[in-house]
Every structure is written in C-alpha cells, then in structure tokens.
Design an enzyme around this catalytic site. Structure first.
Site, short mmCIF file in Angstrom:
data_model
loop_
_atom_site.label_atom_id
_atom_site.label_comp_id
_atom_site.label_asym_id
_atom_site.label_seq_id
_atom_site.Cartn_x
_atom_site.Cartn_y
_atom_site.Cartn_z
N CYS A 170 19.69 18.95 28.13
CA CYS A 170 19.88 17.56 28.51
C CYS A 170 19.77 16.68 27.28
O CYS A 170 18.92 16.93 26.42
CB CYS A 170 18.79 17.17 29.50
SG CYS A 170 18.84 15.43 29.94
N ASP A 171 20.59 15.65 27.24
CA ASP A 171 20.55 14.80 26.04
C ASP A 171 19.65 13.57 26.20
O ASP A 171 19.50 12.81 25.26
CB ASP A 171 21.97 14.34 25.66
CG ASP A 171 22.57 13.40 26.70
OD1 ASP A 171 21.97 13.26 27.78
OD2 ASP A 171 23.62 12.83 26.42
N TYR A 268 13.90 8.44 33.15
CA TYR A 268 14.34 8.73 34.53
C TYR A 268 13.20 8.66 35.54
O TYR A 268 13.45 8.63 36.74
CB TYR A 268 15.02 10.11 34.60
CG TYR A 268 16.48 10.08 34.18
CD1 TYR A 268 17.48 9.90 35.12
CD2 TYR A 268 16.85 10.23 32.85
CE1 TYR A 268 18.82 9.87 34.75
CE2 TYR A 268 18.18 10.21 32.46
CZ TYR A 268 19.16 10.02 33.42
OH TYR A 268 20.48 10.00 33.06
P1 NAD Z 1 34.27 14.06 34.21
O1 NAD Z 1 34.54 14.05 35.67
O2 NAD Z 1 34.93 13.08 33.32
O3 NAD Z 1 34.61 15.51 33.61
C1 NAD Z 1 34.32 16.70 34.22
C2 NAD Z 1 35.51 17.65 34.12
O4 NAD Z 1 35.15 18.87 34.77
C3 NAD Z 1 36.78 17.13 34.81
O5 NAD Z 1 37.87 17.22 33.92
C4 NAD Z 1 36.96 18.08 35.99
O6 NAD Z 1 38.31 18.32 36.32
C5 NAD Z 1 36.28 19.33 35.50
N1 NAD Z 1 35.81 20.22 36.56
C6 NAD Z 1 35.18 19.89 37.71
N2 NAD Z 1 34.86 20.99 38.40
C7 NAD Z 1 35.30 22.05 37.67
C8 NAD Z 1 35.25 23.46 37.85
N3 NAD Z 1 34.67 23.99 38.94
N4 NAD Z 1 35.81 24.25 36.91
C9 NAD Z 1 36.38 23.72 35.81
N5 NAD Z 1 36.44 22.39 35.58
C10 NAD Z 1 35.91 21.57 36.50
O7 NAD Z 1 32.67 13.95 34.05
P2 NAD Z 1 31.80 13.39 32.84
O8 NAD Z 1 31.31 12.04 33.19
O9 NAD Z 1 32.50 13.56 31.55
O10 NAD Z 1 30.56 14.37 32.89
C11 NAD Z 1 30.68 15.77 32.72
C12 NAD Z 1 29.38 16.45 33.00
O11 NAD Z 1 28.45 16.27 31.95
C13 NAD Z 1 28.67 15.96 34.25
O12 NAD Z 1 28.09 17.06 34.92
C14 NAD Z 1 27.60 15.06 33.71
O13 NAD Z 1 26.56 14.88 34.62
C15 NAD Z 1 27.21 15.86 32.51
N6 NAD Z 1 26.39 15.18 31.50
C16 NAD Z 1 25.33 15.87 31.08
C17 NAD Z 1 24.51 15.33 30.13
C18 NAD Z 1 23.34 16.15 29.66
O14 NAD Z 1 22.83 15.91 28.62
N7 NAD Z 1 22.89 17.16 30.42
C19 NAD Z 1 24.80 14.08 29.60
C20 NAD Z 1 25.92 13.40 30.05
C21 NAD Z 1 26.72 13.97 31.00
C1 LMR Z 2 26.76 9.01 32.34
O1 LMR Z 2 26.87 7.98 31.68
O2 LMR Z 2 27.60 9.43 33.15
C2 LMR Z 2 25.56 9.85 32.13
O3 LMR Z 2 25.29 9.87 30.77
C3 LMR Z 2 24.36 9.50 32.90
C4 LMR Z 2 24.32 8.22 33.68
O4 LMR Z 2 23.32 7.93 34.35
O5 LMR Z 2 25.23 7.44 33.73
#
Ligand code: NAD
Ligand code: LMR
Length: 445
Positions: A170-171, A268
């Site tokens: 997680c970032d 959070y």
């Molecule tokens: P987004 O919807 O823009 O991108 C997600 C992509 O995943 C989409 O292109 C979608 O088509 C694809 N996808 C969905 N289900 C899939 C599957 N089963 N197989 C293959 N591809 C699939 O979302 P986003 O806002 O860019 O966020 C992406 C992820 O990163 C989210 O889960 C978000 O919560 C996570 N995130 C994590 C952190 C962290 O540090 N842990 C921080 C920021 C975002």
């Molecule tokens: C996002 O911006 O989608 C994530 O980094 C987490 C959030 O709460 O919005």
C-alpha cells in the site's frame, strides 16, 4: 551489470499505469527491464494507455520490448514480476460502494467500511485469477499486488492460495512518510526509519528516526497536534495535498492523534474513529469516485490520447507516480538482494506479539532475494489491540462469506465494522450492495 527483468502490469488500463511506466523508465539503472507487458480484460480501455506508453517507451527506452494484450498466456509467460492493480467493476462500481452506505448515513469509502467490503467481494475473484495465471505461466514470478482493498485481498489470498508468491502493498504509509519528511525538513520519506504496526489502512507509528538514529517523534508530534499531517502556515508542496479531499484527510490526522498521543496514526483511521464526522463532510451525490473520474481518470486518458494523436510524448505532462517508486524499490530489493526495509502486508506469525498469528498485518519487513522477513513489533496496547481484533474479524468474515457464499457471514462482517451503527442498518446496506453487485459477487444464500 544488473540482470534485466521482465514485468507484466495487470490492469494495464489503470489510471496509475502510465505513472508506473514513467517510474520504471527513470529507474533503468536500478531495475533494468528486458520486457514490459500490459494485461487487462478491457481491450479498449487498455489500448488508450498502451498506445501512449508504446510511444513513451520508443522515445525514452527503446531497448525495452513492449506488448499489450488481453491474452493471459501472452501476458503471464516468462515474466519475473506481476505488478497488479486491477479494479474489478471499475470506478462506476466504486461509486456504488461509496454512495449506497451514504444513503443510510454510513461512511461510503473505497476500502473502509461497507464500501470496502463490497469491493473486497469483487476483487477476490480478479486477484485470485491473476495468481492462477502467474502460477501457470511463470511459476517463479512474484506478484506485487496493490489492487484494493489490500487487507481483504491479502486475507483471501492467504486462505485460498497459501503458497502463492504474492506480496500485498500500500502506498498510503509511503505518502504519509513523505508528509513527515516535509514536516521535519528531510528530502524524502526514504530518509525515515520507522516502526509501525497494524492492518492495511489501519495502523500506527511508534518510532520515527532519521538515518543517523535521531528521534523525530517529538517534532512530528508537535506538528501533528496542531496541523495533522497538513502544512503549517508556511505551506508545503506535497502533490497529494493539492486535492482538497486529501488535504482534509491529512489535516484530520490531528484529531486521530488526539485519541492516542503516544503514536502517530495512519490517516485512514478517521473512517473508524470519526465516522459521524466523515458522513457529515461527504456529499452523498458527489463522492471520491466522481472526483477521480473528473480529475485523475480524465486527465490521464486525455493526455494519453494527446500523445497518440501527436505521435510523440516529448512534452508530455504525464509524470512518474510517487506511488510507483515504492513498487520499483520492492521489485529491486527482491531481484538484487538489497535488504531494504519496507512496510508490507504479511501474515503476522508473531510480528505483533499479542495479535493472532494468522492475521494479515502491515509491519516493516526486510526484503531480499529470499523474499521478506517481518520485524518484531512486540506487544501492543489494549486500545490498538481491541481495534485490530475487531477489524481483523471483519476481514476474515468477508473472506469466509465469499468462500462459503454466505449471506449470514457477510451480514456479520458489516455488523462488526466500526463504521456501521447496528445490525439493522448493516442489513439494509447489505441488501442494496448485493443487488448492485449481482454481476460480481458469488451468489449468496
Ligand atoms: P482503474 O479502473 O482506472 O484501472 C483498473 C484497470 O483494471 C482497468 O483498466 C480495468 O479494466 C482493469 N481490470 C479490472 N478487472 C480486471 C481483471 N479481472 N483482470 C484484468 N484487468 C482488470 O482503477 P485505478 O483507479 O487506476 O486503480 C487501480 C487499482 O489500484 C485499484 O484497485 C486501486 O484501489 C488500487 N490502488 C492501490 C493503491 C495502493 O497503494 N495499494 C493506491 C492507489 C490505487
Ligand atoms: C484513489 O485516488 O483512487 C486512491 O488513491 C485512493 C482514494 O481514496 O481515492
């Protein structure tokens, strides 16, 4: 010369992909790539990002072979790392996760409370599928997963794929550490050595030192007591704080800190300690998902289309994501045995002495070629122990509900969440969430 690695980014169409590509390109001296692949189950969405990234790679690192595909075999074959950030159901379903609980005056959030539970029930299917592809086509690879909700995903993969080479990360702590560095006048969060314990999006710092071992806690506490992790009157250029919702979150840390002035909190925790405040300050018709669609998603996709239509990324506004730095560091540590100290989500096994062994906790780990070794954080106080045990139980019940297709267990999970006031309200929210998630959840009975 470092050995070159091959990486597949799963969720190639994510709003974060371009930032990761830029970060990978900037770090070719520390983590050189042989090939980079994108994998997504949405061809059209991925194509927008992939077409732009292909141009970026051609202009800045043409030695890297690049492929974008929706074919799991092409994507997962012969890779060393799977960097996974999928969002099962997309931002449209995130909007539902946030708006449905708000109908009942309950926190509506991506990863915390009922919204996080609903998202967890969707994510498990997608992440487990990625693990299975990796194990079939590149059994020696590591998956670095940051698909949310990381706590529930981590518990699900621990139970359902116990031998998988997956590390959940997680970032948020990274972003908070950058905020701390700004407060004490250090350049980067990497200049901080910390002790931290908890669950994902649910933890506390007990020690913050600089690299020379000087204690930074007194100065940080003085600041957080007044301003949270927000800037003092002299300002601060942390890019996260440009968005009002993040500024509010960073500032609210002041009130979380007030509850336990012995530690410094993860931001959070506001959803669990101040749910009434959060509900009062959330517009039920315009939530974070709307903000992300109107800002990050729109900006990234517009810029990608610009690059493709111009045929060059020379003057692009896309930047290496800060969030990406952590992922590249982790892949580097696993590849080149750097023994870096990083916060990871791992099975407890005594790292927090008075919490159950099979909880998925977030603690500092030493990362090397052999994987990760959690550091012992010792016994924790009654307040944090109580909170963690409650939340671990919520997460375990969600995974049990998913595996047993049990409505009853999911109802218990929602009821036990500190964000939900009663079993009655939990049931109303659950019924609405179940209806909205018909396409994604296992059928519950
Ligand atoms: P987004 O919807 O823009 O991108 C997600 C992509 O995943 C989409 O292109 C979608 O088509 C694809 N996808 C969905 N289900 C899939 C599957 N089963 N197989 C293959 N591809 C699939 O979302 P986003 O806002 O860019 O966020 C992406 C992820 O990163 C989210 O889960 C978000 O919560 C996570 N995130 C994590 C952190 C962290 O540090 N842990 C921080 C920021 C975002
Ligand atoms: C996002 O911006 O989608 C994530 O980094 C987490 C959030 O709460 O919005």
């Amino acid at each position: 010369m470092l050995e070159k690695k091959s990486v597949v980014i799963a969720g190639g169409g994510s709003t974060y992909t371009a930032g990761i590509v830029m970060m990978l390109i900037n770090n070719q001296d520390k983590f050189p790539l042989k090939s980079l692949k994108f994998y997504d189950n949405d061809f059209e969405r991925q194509k927008v990002v992939a077409d732009a990234c292909e141009i970026i790679i051609r202009e800045r690192a043409p030695e890297i072979e690049f492929v974008a595909t929706t074919d799991p075999e092409v994507a997962f074959k012969d890779v060393d790392f799977v960097m996974a950030h999928i969002r099962q159901g997309g931002l449209k379903m995130r909007e539902m996760d946030e708006k449905i609980p708000m109908k009942y005056d309950v926190v509506g959030q991506e990863t915390c409370g009922p919204g996080g539970i609903a998202y967890g029930m969707r994510s498990i299917t997608g992440v487990v599928e990625l693990i299975d592809y990796m194990e079939e086509y590149s059994p020696n690879a590591w998956m670095l997963n940051y698909s949310n909700p990381a706590s529930i995903v981590a518990e699900a993969t621990r139970v359902m794929r116990p031998n998988a080479k997956i590390i959940n990360i997680c970032d948020m702590p990274v972003a908070i550490k950058q905020g701390m560095a700004d407060i004490v006048g250090l350049k980067s969060g990497n200049d901080i050595v910390d002790r931290y314990y908890g669950l994902n999006h649910y933890g506390w710092w007990t020690e913050i030192l600089d690299k020379d071992g000087n204690d930074l806690m007194p100065k940080l506490k003085e600041h957080v007591k007044e301003y949270g992790y927000g800037p003092d009157t002299s300002g601060n250029d942390n890019p996260l704080l440009m968005e009002q919702s993040w500024m509010d979150t960073f500032t609210k840390a002041k009130d979380i800190y007030a509850v336990d002035p012995d530690t410094l909190p993860n931001t959070y925790l506001k959803y669990y300690l101040y749910p009434d405040y959060v509900v009062k300050h959330t517009d039920p018709n315009h939530t974070r998902a709307n903000e992300v669609m109107e800002n990050r998603e729109k900006n990234v996709f517009t810029e990608c289309r610009n690059i493709t239509s111009k045929g060059t990324a020379e003057d692009t506004t896309l930047e290496a994501g800060e969030h990406a730095e952590f992922i590249v560091q982790l892949a580097g540590a696993l590849s080149y045995n750097t023994h870096e100290r990083m916060l990871l989500i791992v099975e407890n096994n005594g790292a927090i002495a008075n919490i159950e062994n099979d909880a998925m906790v977030e603690v500092p780990c030493i990362v090397s070629k052999r994987g990760y070794e959690p550091l012992a954080m010792g016994k924790i106080p009654t307040f944090q122990k109580g909170m963690i045990e409650q939340q671990v139980s919520v997460e375990k019940l969600v995974v049990q509900a998913y595996m047993e297709k049990s409505y009853q267990k999911l109802w218990k999970a929602l009821t036990l969440s500190a964000t939900v006031p009663s079993a009655g309200v939990a049931k109303l929210i659950l019924d609405d969430l179940q209806e909205a998630n018909k396409e994604y959840w296992p059928e519950l009975s």
